[in-house]
Write an enzyme that holds these catalytic residues in place. Sequence first.
Site, PDB file in Angstrom:
ATOM      1  CD  GLU A   1      -8.813   2.130   0.424  1.00 24.44           C
ATOM      2  OE1 GLU A   1      -9.000   3.250   0.168  1.00 24.44           O
ATOM      3  OE2 GLU A   1      -7.877   1.481   0.424  1.00 24.44           O
TER       4      GLU A   1
ATOM      5  CG  HIS B   1      -2.125   0.824   0.965  1.00 25.14           C
ATOM      6  ND1 HIS B   1      -3.411   0.251   1.156  1.00 25.14           N
ATOM      7  CD2 HIS B   1      -2.343   2.175   0.859  1.00 25.14           C
ATOM      8  CE1 HIS B   1      -4.421   1.323   1.184  1.00 25.14           C
ATOM      9  NE2 HIS B   1      -3.620   2.567   0.804  1.00 25.14           N
TER      10      HIS B   1
ATOM     11  CD  GLU C   1      -6.853   3.359  -4.193  1.00 22.27           C
ATOM     12  OE1 GLU C   1      -6.270   4.344  -4.181  1.00 22.27           O
ATOM     13  OE2 GLU C   1      -8.207   3.349  -3.795  1.00 22.27           O
TER      14      GLU C   1
HETATM   15  C1  GBH Z   1      -7.554   5.462  -1.114  1.00 23.05           C
HETATM   16  O1  GBH Z   1      -7.123   6.164  -2.322  1.00 23.05           O
HETATM   17  C2  GBH Z   1      -6.215   4.879  -0.591  1.00 23.05           C
HETATM   18  O2  GBH Z   1      -6.183   3.645  -0.808  1.00 23.05           O
HETATM   19  C3  GBH Z   1      -6.125   5.082   0.807  1.00 23.05           C
HETATM   20  O3  GBH Z   1      -4.864   4.871   1.252  1.00 23.05           O
HETATM   21  C4  GBH Z   1      -6.339   6.585   1.129  1.00 23.05           C
HETATM   22  O4  GBH Z   1      -6.717   6.945   2.650  1.00 23.05           O
HETATM   23  C5  GBH Z   1      -8.161   6.867   0.975  1.00 23.05           C
HETATM   24  O5  GBH Z   1      -8.451   6.123  -0.446  1.00 23.05           O
HETATM   25  C6  GBH Z   1      -8.546   8.076   0.933  1.00 23.05           C
HETATM   26  O6  GBH Z   1      -7.976   8.795   0.289  1.00 23.05           O
HETATM   27  O7  GBH Z   1      -8.910  13.400 -10.128  1.00 23.05           O
HETATM   28  O8  GBH Z   1      -8.915  10.978 -10.538  1.00 23.05           O
HETATM   29  O9  GBH Z   1      -7.084  11.913  -9.117  1.00 23.05           O
HETATM   30  C7  GBH Z   1      -8.112   7.011  -2.953  1.00 23.05           C
HETATM   31  C8  GBH Z   1      -7.910   7.182  -4.424  1.00 23.05           C
HETATM   32  C9  GBH Z   1      -7.497   8.685  -6.112  1.00 23.05           C
HETATM   33  C10 GBH Z   1      -9.562   8.649  -4.982  1.00 23.05           C
HETATM   34  C11 GBH Z   1      -7.900  10.005  -6.758  1.00 23.05           C
HETATM   35  C12 GBH Z   1      -9.972   9.902  -5.606  1.00 23.05           C
HETATM   36  C13 GBH Z   1      -9.457  11.536  -7.299  1.00 23.05           C
HETATM   37  C14 GBH Z   1      -9.869  11.691  -8.419  1.00 23.05           C
HETATM   38  N1  GBH Z   1      -8.137   8.430  -4.789  1.00 23.05           N
HETATM   39  N2  GBH Z   1      -9.203  10.227  -6.928  1.00 23.05           N
HETATM   40  S1  GBH Z   1      -8.796  12.186  -9.821  1.00 23.05           S
END
Ligand code: GBH
Length: 471
Positions: A375, A124, A169
């Site tokens: 998640e 992670h 991810e």
């Molecule tokens: C997760 O990532 C993680 O696995 C976790 O560690 C984290 O704490 C949690 O979510 C909360 O953030 O314009 O396409 O970039 C979240 C992944 C990726 C979700 C980016 C939202 C934003 C839109 N994120 N996305 S973008």
Amino acid sequence: MTIGTGRRFPDGFLWGSATASYQIEGAAKEGGRGPSIWDTFSHTPGKTLNGDTGDVADDHYHRWQEDLGHIADLGLGAYRFSTAWPRVQPGGSGPVNREGLDFYSRLVDGLLDRGVKPVLTLYHWDLPQDLEDAGGWANRDTAYRFAEYAELMARELGDRVDTWTTLNEPWCSAYLGYASGAHAPGRADGAAALAAVHHLNLAHGLGVQAIRSVLPSARASITLNLHVIRPVDPSSEADLDAVRRVDALANRAFTGPLLSGAYPADLFDDTAHVTDWSFVRAGDEEIAHQPIDVLGVNYYSTALARRWDGARPRSEDDGHDDALGSPWVGADDVEFVRPEGPYTAMGWNIDPTGMTELLLRIAREYPDQPMMITENGAAFADTVSPDGAVHDPLRIDYIARHLEAVGQAIDQGADVRGYFAWSLLDNFEWSYGYDRRFGLIRVDYDTLVRTWKDSAHWYQGVVARNALPEG
Ligand code: GBH
């Protein structure tokens, strides 16, 4: 405000909550742990909000027994956590750090003692810094190092672990780490990011092979943050093409090799001006294509995209930050537009219909693939009441609506086996530091005292009833 549909979930539905090593453990220099890319990144001025680092985080490394108590009290059937590669192999390869392994071994035993299934993620985002110094995920060798690490973890924890998840991810690792630079290691190189995509897919496949070489019956998994991207104007060919392109980058670049055994041809065509993809060698896609027992799905929000005509200024919510660069490699003429609210404290829109849509898409494209929500959750500006309680009705509402959306997908045929709320505890929210709180349980960062929010009490009830409340 909370929706109470009374919806029941299938018998045996697995209820859990999730965390990640760098976000909760702290003890960054203890127990023989080596440095990771997130130590380096968070200690680089300007990379995280308020200069926050994971040095102490929730101090879970020392308070794990108390945290196991919360997991048990919530009544969870499973706990999803990650192991820190640099705790186990401080230099990313070679010598094993017994103290690090022992920490996770005790944690797994503690979960089993309490009747909780350990759902373990091997990676992670905390890559050992030595591996980054050798090129990180842009370097093919990292995939082989990951497989060695996976194998030694399987030997150590063996059949005590319920589900082995390779990566969390990989979209974030590749594109935020190597293209936009918003995450560690903070590089901004589109070709390196696409190489990272491939080497992460390869690492997953090699990792599953390595785990199964030790544990033939291991339950294997990967967690993806698949994107639900909708066109601004569904009748515009240009907007539909913009969506197709970012869908290739965000979704099919992973599901293609992992679940179908091949990259989609349009991804290669769309990015030909960035790389020739010569890092994909004969046989790699077959390696990446290992049968997995369950696909982990992380879902938070939706996205809206259109073709940018180059004349009008980009939308403010495009996420295209010239200082940072864009995660959307080779798609500079795609523009993201802020979807309709409401929004969480992350600025992400709340749209549970995206959850149902995503699960049904996977079910349609991969009908025999069981899934698990690994998640889902939300950050809000929580406040502590004078009586010490944390009333977080917005978080309860968010989770309730998304659970209802999961249930609707199940009704329509999606094979969803469980749900993990992100997160068990408030924690280090990456580049946002401690400013954004996702926990069911509040952490006071001065005292490290844990306090159940209303959402924790509410979730405890859902888990106990295997159903949403009525009314
Ligand atoms: C997760 O990532 C993680 O696995 C976790 O560690 C984290 O704490 C949690 O979510 C909360 O953030 O314009 O396409 O970039 C979240 C992944 C990726 C979700 C980016 C939202 C934003 C839109 N994120 N996305 S973008």
